[in-house]
Each structure stands twice: as C-alpha cells, then as structure tokens.
Write a protein that holds these residues in place. Structure first.
Motif, short mmCIF file in Angstrom:
data_model
loop_
_atom_site.label_atom_id
_atom_site.label_comp_id
_atom_site.label_asym_id
_atom_site.label_seq_id
_atom_site.Cartn_x
_atom_site.Cartn_y
_atom_site.Cartn_z
N LYS A 1 -3.64 -4.42 0.11
CA LYS A 1 -2.91 -3.73 -0.96
C LYS A 1 -1.77 -2.90 -0.40
O LYS A 1 -0.71 -2.78 -1.04
N PHE B 1 -0.03 0.24 -10.72
CA PHE B 1 -1.14 1.19 -10.59
C PHE B 1 -1.68 1.52 -11.98
O PHE B 1 -1.49 2.61 -12.51
N GLN C 1 -6.95 -0.84 -13.58
CA GLN C 1 -7.75 -1.56 -12.59
C GLN C 1 -7.73 -0.87 -11.24
O GLN C 1 -8.71 -0.91 -10.49
N GLU C 2 -6.61 -0.24 -10.92
CA GLU C 2 -6.52 0.47 -9.65
C GLU C 2 -7.14 1.87 -9.75
O GLU C 2 -7.86 2.30 -8.85
N ARG D 1 2.12 -3.20 -1.64
CA ARG D 1 2.17 -2.04 -2.53
C ARG D 1 3.40 -2.08 -3.44
O ARG D 1 3.37 -1.53 -4.55
N LEU E 1 -6.51 2.49 0.77
CA LEU E 1 -6.25 1.42 -0.19
C LEU E 1 -6.64 0.05 0.33
O LEU E 1 -6.87 -0.88 -0.46
N ARG F 1 -7.74 8.65 -2.63
CA ARG F 1 -7.25 7.44 -3.29
C ARG F 1 -6.32 7.80 -4.46
O ARG F 1 -5.25 7.19 -4.61
N LEU G 1 2.43 -3.95 -6.69
CA LEU G 1 1.24 -3.52 -7.43
C LEU G 1 1.63 -2.67 -8.64
O LEU G 1 2.58 -1.88 -8.58
N ILE H 1 -2.32 6.79 -4.67
CA ILE H 1 -1.80 6.02 -5.79
C ILE H 1 -0.71 6.81 -6.52
O ILE H 1 0.33 6.27 -6.90
N HIS I 1 3.13 5.65 -6.70
CA HIS I 1 3.71 5.45 -8.04
C HIS I 1 5.03 6.19 -8.17
O HIS I 1 6.01 5.64 -8.69
N SER J 1 -3.78 6.25 -16.93
CA SER J 1 -3.39 5.57 -15.70
C SER J 1 -1.97 5.97 -15.35
O SER J 1 -1.25 6.55 -16.17
#
Length: 479
Positions: free
Chosen positions: A125, A134, A137-138, A129, A121, A150, A132, A154, A158, A76
């Motif tokens: 979200k 990331f 779960q994302e 953002r 997204l 997507r 969140l 993300i 990030h 992740s």
C-alpha cells in the motif's frame, strides 16, 4: 346565512377579508397575552417564556447551520472537503479539520512519515499510496475510534494528496472555499444578487412585524408597575428585529460558500433560509387556534381604536380655528410613523443583502483555514452588522427631536435602546453555548458562558438603571 348587510351568504363563497389583516405570530400572541387582565400571571409568564424560547431556538437553528457547515461530520477521509481530514476532536462525531493542523495532530512531517508509515500500512500500500482512496475500507472513523498511528498516517497522506498547499506546509488558503469561488462567473453573481433581493423580503417583513408588535406593546404599557412578562416579550421582539436577520445572513453565506455555487444550490440554499425565517409565522398557524387568533386581533384593534380616541379628544380640546390643522397634523403623523416603519425595515433588508454580497466576495481572502468559517461568520459579519444597527438606532433615538421629551430624556432613551438590544443579543448567544456544551466535548465553552453571563447581567442592570432614571426624568418634566 346572511352577512351584515342582510344578503344571503353562500357557504361555498370564499370568506371575506378581515378588516385588519395581520399574519399571526407567536410573539404577537405573547403580546396579547401579557396585556390581558383575564389571563393569570402564571399564564403570562408561560406565554412570554415560550415566545422567548422559540426565538432562541430559531436563532440556534441558524447557528447549527453555520457550525455544521464549518465543521462537517465524516466517517472517512474521502468524505471531507478538499483541504481537510477526518478526526475525532471537540465534537461528539468525527469532524473534518483543516489540513493546516495535520502536522500538530499527527506529529508527522515529510521526514518522519517515510520512517513510520511504510511499516504501519504495509509496503504494498505504501508503494501504491498515490492510487489509494482512503475511504471506509482503509479506515472507518467512528466516535469511539481510538487515536492510532495508522489513523495518523492515513490522515497525513490524505492531506498530502488532496491539499492545494501541501508544498507550503498546508498553509495559505482554505482549499474548498477557493475552489468554490473559482467557479463563480457573472451568471452566478447575477443569480446570487437576484435571489438575495427576493430573500430580503421575509427578513423585511419579519422586522416590520416585530416593530409593529412592539408598538402595540408600548401603547398598552402606559406607566405603572414594571411588567416583567411584557419585558420578556419585548426581548423576544428585539431578537426577531435585530438578531435573527443577521444570523440568517450568516447562515446563508456559509451554506453557499461551503457547497458548489451552482444554480441549483443557490436556489435551494436561499429557499431553505426563507422557510426558517418564517418559522414564527408557521408555528403560529400550526399551534394557535381561533380563540388565540381572535385575542390577537382584538388586542391590535383596541390599540388602534384607543389611539383614534386619544387623537379625537385632543382635537376637541384645541381651538375651533385650529381643529382642522390639528386633524391634518394627526393624520400626517400617523402616516409618518407608517412610512418610517416601512422605510427602516426595507433599509435593514437592503443592508443584509449588501452585507451578504460583500462577505461572499471577500470570504476566501480572509478565511485561510477552513475551520475559521464560523469565526468569520460570527465576528466579521453578525457582530459588526448588529453593533452598527444598534448604535445607529440608539443615535437616532437620542437625536430625533420630539415635543414631549427633553434632550436628557432622549439621550437616556438612546442609551436604553443600545443596552436593551445588547442584552437581547446575549440571550440567544448564551442559549447556543449552553446547547453546544451539552452536545460537544469542548471544555472552553464553560469560560465563554461565564463571560457571556457576566456581560448580560451588566447589560440588564444598565437597562434597569437607565429605565428608572428615564422614567423619573420624564415624570419631572411633565410636572
């Protein structure tokens, strides 16, 4: 049971120390094997190849440490260090890459991300953002995760939230290197230097063992036909002496700088490298039984006794008036050899300590992208240090005056040392590339392997040619 003096020996008593204490190593066993006449030629090749393979595997372990620390795996975005994002790339598993390449990877920028990502997204979200994480779960990154809009959104968000250089296009420095270095104070530097001095001891002993074992090999190889298994063992000893110390230094640097530089991490990183340095000794203790250890001891004792016999015969042939002087000179010569071995092995250990300290001091300045840590460790640390050592040894071998060799033979000997060490360096590097090709998706490794193979063949041919010329020149000078 009785000992050699007839005294009763208690089985519970500790065993007496051996007359010639020497730590067993796989390479020493290979030296003993290739010099024996009662071992088949196939067995000699097997033992020599096994020792060479083990040295390459040991070097590959250091290489893996450098690569894995430079390109940490992830599942992740939140698992990646500061300033990096998770994506599928040249490796079999998802890997963390520097945010400096996020725009090229996602084809997004400050303008397009506002146009594409809200719909991908969801507006809820997107509006939240900044709050969140990331994580899995994302987006759960797997090796088979397909590249999608997507994932790109993300990854870009990030990097925007976590990169210290987000306002300057994600370029300027490697964030986690700068953060780790900023936590170092005087106490941290003291611990690094203190444990580096202790860490240099196994490096020094490894160099000293390899040099002593090569002297045993040279003592028994007195001309005649070329002994290919013995030359394979010699390459193993050169890898242990000239390559592994700097590979261990690079691995130590990368392990330290890619983790928080705390007292706990400093101690654990140094001791993990020390354990890997001792792998040859540990493997010998685990896999070599009493017959193999007896063979090693016998080979070393034979070399020592034959040398003493040669010195005694030379004293007998000398005039009686000079016999005492000759004996003193022989003793001092032996002392000088041992002193030189002790001095050069310690000098190389100190050189590794200084190299580690200097590299640690400047790494955050020269490494501006996190994925360049491996490049810095290999091309700015290992390769220059190795070349400096090899050239220094070659110059010393070519310039050191000896009574038995002419100036031309000494120069050829120096060149032979340089190219033999270069050939020894190419073998574990090619082994690393071959294994990496089998484990990764990087296509450019094939070209690197071809270039390394061509360079190693050139070095091998030069070693054979220079060795042949040196032997012929030595023969003519004796005539």
């Amino acid at each position: 049971m009785t000992d050699v003096e007839g005294h009763v020996k208690n089985p519970a008593d500790p065993p007496a120390p051996r007359a010639d204490p020497r730590t067993p190593t796989l390479s020493l066993f290979a030296v003993a094997s290739v010099l024996r006449t009662d071992i088949s030629r196939g067995g000699k090749y097997l033992h020599a190849a096994g020792a060479l393979l083990f040295a390459c595997v040991q070097n590959y372990a250091f290489y893996v440490m450098v690569v894995r620390a430079s390109f940490p795996t992830c599942t992740s975005m939140t698992e990646c260090p500061a300033g990096t994002f998770c994506a599928n790339g040249q490796f079999a598993l998802p890997t963390c890459y520097d945010c400096a390449g996020i725009e090229a990877f996602t084809q997004l920028n400050v303008t397009t991300v506002e146009e594409v990502c809200p719909a991908e997204l969801g507006h809820d979200k997107w509006e939240n953002r900044d709050y969140l994480d990331f994580d899995h779960q994302e987006l759960w990154m797997r090796p088979d995760t397909a590249e999608s809009t997507r994932q790109k959104c993300i990854g870009y968000l990030h990097c925007t939230a976590n990169d210290l250089d987000a306002e300057t296009g994600f370029e300027g420095r490697c964030d986690y290197l700068a953060l780790h270095k900023s936590k170092m104070d005087g106490g941290s530097w003291f611990m690094v230097v203190f444990f580096a001095v202790l860490w240099s001891l196994p490096l020094t002993l490894n160099v000293q063992e390899a040099t002593a074992e090569e002297r045993v090999l040279d003592h028994h190889l007195t001309g005649g036909a070329r002994n290919i298994p013995a030359e394979m063992v010699r390459l193993t000893l050169r890898i242990r002496r000239c390559v592994l110390p700097f590979s261990a230094t690079a691995a130590t640097l990368v392990l330290m700088i890619t983790n928080d530089i705390t007292a706990k991490h400093i101690i654990l990183n140094f001791f993990s490298i020390i354990f890997l340095i001792e792998a040859d000794n540990v493997a010998a203790v685990l896999f070599l039984g009493p017959p193999q250890q007896e063979l090693m001891e016998q080979t070393v004792k034979e070399a020592a006794s034959e040398k003493k016999t040669t010195e005694a015969e030379s004293e007998k042939t000398a005039p009686e008036a000079e016999s005492e002087k000759t004996g003193t000179d022989g003793a001092s010569e032996l002392s000088e050899e041992d002193e030189a071995l002790w001095l050069w092995s310690r000098a190389q250990g100190v050189f590794c300590v200084v190299t580690l300290a200097v590299a640690l001091a400047v790494v955050d300045t020269y490494v501006t992208e996190c994925n360049d840590v491996q490049h810095f460790a290999e091309t700015c640390l290992v390769l220059p240090a190795f070349l400096l050592l090899v050239l220094g040894q070659g110059v010393y071998r070519g310039c050191a005056p000896t009574e038995e060799e002419t100036a031309g033979v000494r120069i050829l000997g120096g060149l032979l040392e340089v190219f033999r060490n270069l050939f020894a360096y190419s073998l574990p590097v090619m082994f690393n590339v071959v294994v990496q090709m089998l484990l990764s998706k990087e296509k450019t490794l094939g070209m690197h392997l071809e270039a390394l193979f061509a360079a190693s063949i050139i070095c091998l041919l030069l070693v054979i040619g220079i060795g042949t010329c040196k032997s012929k020149c030595g023969t003519r000078s004796k005539e």
